[in-house]
Scaffold this motif. Sequence first.
Motif, PDB file in Angstrom:
ATOM      1  N   TYR A 104       0.870  -1.176   0.000  1.00 52.07           N
ATOM      2  CA  TYR A 104       0.000   0.000   0.000  1.00 52.07           C
ATOM      3  C   TYR A 104       0.907   1.226   0.000  1.00 52.07           C
ATOM      4  CZ  TYR A 104      -3.723  -3.224   1.199  1.00 52.07           C
ATOM      5  OH  TYR A 104      -4.616  -4.255   1.180  1.00 52.07           O
ATOM      6  N   TYR A 118      -1.595  12.797   8.196  1.00 54.94           N
ATOM      7  CA  TYR A 118      -2.274  12.369   6.982  1.00 54.94           C
ATOM      8  C   TYR A 118      -1.339  11.554   6.103  1.00 54.94           C
ATOM      9  CZ  TYR A 118      -6.270  15.248   8.032  1.00 54.94           C
ATOM     10  OH  TYR A 118      -7.384  15.770   8.629  1.00 54.94           O
ATOM     11  N   SER A 119      -1.944  10.702   5.288  1.00 58.09           N
ATOM     12  CA  SER A 119      -1.197   9.933   4.295  1.00 58.09           C
ATOM     13  C   SER A 119      -1.910  10.047   2.963  1.00 58.09           C
ATOM     14  CB  SER A 119      -1.130   8.454   4.675  1.00 58.09           C
ATOM     15  OG  SER A 119      -0.393   8.268   5.851  1.00 58.09           O
ATOM     16  N   ASN A 123      -4.706   2.558  -2.047  1.00 59.74           N
ATOM     17  CA  ASN A 123      -5.359   1.507  -1.282  1.00 59.74           C
ATOM     18  C   ASN A 123      -6.089   0.577  -2.239  1.00 59.74           C
ATOM     19  OD1 ASN A 123      -6.589  -0.055   0.648  1.00 59.74           O
ATOM     20  ND2 ASN A 123      -8.070   1.486   1.252  1.00 59.74           N
ATOM     21  N   GLY A 128      -6.270   7.630  -2.147  1.00 55.73           N
ATOM     22  CA  GLY A 128      -6.924   8.055  -0.921  1.00 55.73           C
ATOM     23  C   GLY A 128      -6.120   9.050  -0.121  1.00 55.73           C
ATOM     24  N   TYR A 130      -5.804   9.701   3.780  1.00 58.61           N
ATOM     25  CA  TYR A 130      -6.130   8.994   5.010  1.00 58.61           C
ATOM     26  C   TYR A 130      -5.760   9.851   6.212  1.00 58.61           C
ATOM     27  CZ  TYR A 130      -6.490   5.098   8.294  1.00 58.61           C
ATOM     28  OH  TYR A 130      -6.847   4.281   9.335  1.00 58.61           O
ATOM     29  N   ASP A 131      -6.690   9.983   7.141  1.00 60.47           N
ATOM     30  CA  ASP A 131      -6.488  10.720   8.390  1.00 60.47           C
ATOM     31  C   ASP A 131      -5.932   9.743   9.413  1.00 60.47           C
ATOM     32  OD1 ASP A 131      -6.773  11.952  10.875  1.00 60.47           O
ATOM     33  OD2 ASP A 131      -8.766  12.742  10.455  1.00 60.47           O
ATOM     34  N   ASN A 132      -4.603   9.768   9.602  1.00 59.41           N
ATOM     35  CA  ASN A 132      -3.958   8.828  10.525  1.00 59.41           C
ATOM     36  C   ASN A 132      -4.354   9.077  11.972  1.00 59.41           C
ATOM     37  OD1 ASN A 132      -2.446   7.427   8.541  1.00 59.41           O
ATOM     38  ND2 ASN A 132      -1.024   9.141   8.462  1.00 59.41           N
ATOM     39  N   TYR A 137     -10.439   7.193   6.167  1.00 59.18           N
ATOM     40  CA  TYR A 137     -10.219   7.780   4.851  1.00 59.18           C
ATOM     41  C   TYR A 137     -11.104   9.012   4.742  1.00 59.18           C
ATOM     42  CZ  TYR A 137      -7.308   4.148   2.941  1.00 59.18           C
ATOM     43  OH  TYR A 137      -6.265   3.299   2.703  1.00 59.18           O
ATOM     44  N   ARG A 138     -10.523  10.141   4.366  1.00 57.72           N
ATOM     45  CA  ARG A 138     -11.291  11.379   4.184  1.00 57.72           C
ATOM     46  C   ARG A 138     -11.702  11.560   2.740  1.00 57.72           C
ATOM     47  NH1 ARG A 138     -13.284  11.686   8.887  1.00 57.72           N
ATOM     48  NH2 ARG A 138     -11.772  12.112  10.532  1.00 57.72           N
ATOM     49  N   SER A 140     -11.512   9.193  -1.085  1.00 57.96           N
ATOM     50  CA  SER A 140     -11.084   8.013  -1.815  1.00 57.96           C
ATOM     51  C   SER A 140     -11.655   8.112  -3.224  1.00 57.96           C
ATOM     52  CB  SER A 140     -11.592   6.740  -1.129  1.00 57.96           C
ATOM     53  OG  SER A 140     -11.150   5.597  -1.820  1.00 57.96           O
TER      54      SER A 140
END
Length: 176
Positions: A104, A118-119, A123, A128, A130-132, A137-138, A140
């Motif tokens: 990933y 964030y990343s 995925n 995506g 992504y809010d770590n 996922y914010r 996608s």
Amino acid sequence: SAEINFGDSDKAVFGASSDLQIFHDGSHSEISESGTGDLRIRGDSIWVLEADGTNQLSAYSGVIKLYNNGSEKLATTSSGVTVTGTTTSTGATLTGNLDLTYAYPGINLTDTNHNSDYSIINNDGAFGIYDNTNGAYRLSINSSGNSTFSGTISSGAITSSGKISTSNDIETATRL
């Protein structure tokens, strides 16, 4: 075997102007080139070793390798450099493509508090954000272009060339 013994700070001196000197000053051993030109070491394979024999640098057939505690960490290749381990940098400039290959692949964006907030991630073929911090996922976007958004849009207009579906009310002055 024959030996030539020199005392501390005695030097083996070479060149008309003492350009090359080999000596031990009582604390450190040195090879010093202080004249014009380069200090050149030639050999089919050159190794710089720690006192215990572990290799720290090697050069052979155009390949240079750097080691840390006997483990290879950096090597030149015909196409660039291979790094084994983590690379830490205070800045970076990239000309060309950045290729990430992993199960990933992603880019972690870490704030000054060292929280990986964030990343940007691939995925299973979906792009995506992504809010770590909150584990969600914010945004996608899948390979068909369909997107899923999680959060609140607080101002602005929403424009769509297709259907907009929501499980919550859209709270804007104008509904589409």
